[in-house]
Design a protein around this motif. Sequence first.
Motif, PDB file in Angstrom:
ATOM      1  N   PHE A  13       0.809  -1.226   0.000  1.00  0.00           N
ATOM      2  CA  PHE A  13       0.000   0.000   0.000  1.00  0.00           C
ATOM      3  C   PHE A  13       0.844   1.280   0.000  1.00  0.00           C
ATOM      4  N   LEU A  14       2.149   1.172  -0.201  1.00  0.00           N
ATOM      5  CA  LEU A  14       3.027   2.326  -0.094  1.00  0.00           C
ATOM      6  C   LEU A  14       2.555   3.472  -1.003  1.00  0.00           C
ATOM      7  N   GLY A  15       2.248   4.612  -0.386  1.00  0.00           N
ATOM      8  CA  GLY A  15       1.750   5.764  -1.134  1.00  0.00           C
ATOM      9  C   GLY A  15       0.263   5.744  -1.388  1.00  0.00           C
ATOM     10  N   ARG A  16      -0.386   4.632  -1.033  1.00  0.00           N
ATOM     11  CA  ARG A  16      -1.844   4.516  -1.250  1.00  0.00           C
ATOM     12  C   ARG A  16      -2.531   3.995   0.022  1.00  0.00           C
ATOM     13  N   GLU A  17      -2.020   4.371   1.170  1.00  0.00           N
ATOM     14  CA  GLU A  17      -2.519   3.858   2.445  1.00  0.00           C
ATOM     15  C   GLU A  17      -3.960   4.317   2.696  1.00  0.00           C
ATOM     16  N   PRO A  18      -4.843   3.377   3.059  1.00  0.00           N
ATOM     17  CA  PRO A  18      -6.220   3.762   3.413  1.00  0.00           C
ATOM     18  C   PRO A  18      -6.232   4.455   4.781  1.00  0.00           C
ATOM     19  N   LEU A  19      -7.115   5.419   4.936  1.00  0.00           N
ATOM     20  CA  LEU A  19      -7.174   6.189   6.177  1.00  0.00           C
ATOM     21  C   LEU A  19      -8.506   5.989   6.885  1.00  0.00           C
ATOM     22  N   LYS A  20      -8.440   6.009   8.201  1.00  0.00           N
ATOM     23  CA  LYS A  20      -9.638   6.051   9.030  1.00  0.00           C
ATOM     24  C   LYS A  20      -9.692   7.426   9.687  1.00  0.00           C
ATOM     25  N   ARG A  21     -10.892   7.940   9.864  1.00  0.00           N
ATOM     26  CA  ARG A  21     -11.033   9.271  10.450  1.00  0.00           C
ATOM     27  C   ARG A  21     -11.748   9.194  11.794  1.00  0.00           C
ATOM     28  N   PHE A  22     -11.251  10.005  12.704  1.00  0.00           N
ATOM     29  CA  PHE A  22     -11.868  10.147  14.013  1.00  0.00           C
ATOM     30  C   PHE A  22     -11.970  11.648  14.288  1.00  0.00           C
ATOM     31  N   GLY A  23     -13.141  12.196  13.975  1.00  0.00           N
ATOM     32  CA  GLY A  23     -13.310  13.641  14.070  1.00  0.00           C
ATOM     33  C   GLY A  23     -12.387  14.328  13.077  1.00  0.00           C
ATOM     34  N   PRO A  24     -11.597  15.279  13.540  1.00  0.00           N
ATOM     35  CA  PRO A  24     -10.688  15.994  12.628  1.00  0.00           C
ATOM     36  C   PRO A  24      -9.388  15.235  12.361  1.00  0.00           C
ATOM     37  N   PHE A  25      -9.223  14.075  12.993  1.00  0.00           N
ATOM     38  CA  PHE A  25      -7.970  13.324  12.880  1.00  0.00           C
ATOM     39  C   PHE A  25      -8.117  12.164  11.890  1.00  0.00           C
ATOM     40  N   ALA A  26      -7.001  11.822  11.270  1.00  0.00           N
ATOM     41  CA  ALA A  26      -6.964  10.680  10.353  1.00  0.00           C
ATOM     42  C   ALA A  26      -5.745   9.827  10.674  1.00  0.00           C
TER      43      ALA A  26
END
Length: 246
Positions: free
Chosen positions: A100-113
């Motif tokens: 996933f290098l450079g394409r990492e999936p993100l999770k969000r918690f309020g304003p944070f990822a």
Amino acid sequence: MPRLSITGISKNFGAIQALSNVSLSIEPGEVLGLMGDNGAGKSTLVKIIAGNFQPSTGEIAIDDNKVVFNKPLDAQREGIEMVYQDLALSDNLSAASNVFLGREPLKRFGPFAYIDYSSMNRVSAELFKQLKSETRPRDKVRKMSGGQRQAVAIARTLLSEPKIVMMDEPTAAISVRQVAEVLDLIRRLSDRGISVILISHRMPDVFSVANRIAVLRRGQLVCSKRADQSSPEEVTGLITGAIETA
């Protein structure tokens, strides 16, 4: 319908003619062995297909649609992926992180990822399963064999659901057992309908997986024929110039 067609491709670097009027096609799921001596034009040709270079003349078509690549990202958007000889892996990261290098999936918690490592591990495990590789998502790349490293590099290409994967000397400098692993990975790609362009100097490896052989000599295409209609002896003659064309 060919998956990839290149027509009349030439490339000049100043006064140097690297490629001259090369026309070639590859079908869906076909493995094309691209062979030639050092300086024959193999790297230039695949870099044109991968969007690193633009041809001086000629056209490229994907599924009969003409395309123009100004940069590698343009080729990737059309389903073309390249696995370079050095694999471009980060030894200190896990297999999943490299996939996933450079394409990492993100999770969000309020304003944070933050990076969703559980998703990366899950998807990577599925990709390795599809490739029938024993590579594990959490293993560090620095501890892996040559065959496992190739599996990581190939799994990375599968994230984008490619149409064409080009591999540069994937069986160089690895053991006989690891060579067998890599050749099996190439067969898995072919079974999925992905076209593979295999650049290699290792004649037995090419003939064991390739459906068709193409030979370049001094920038010109001197052979494009079914592998079962050729032989290592003929290809050697074509590479050295002992045989003019086939």
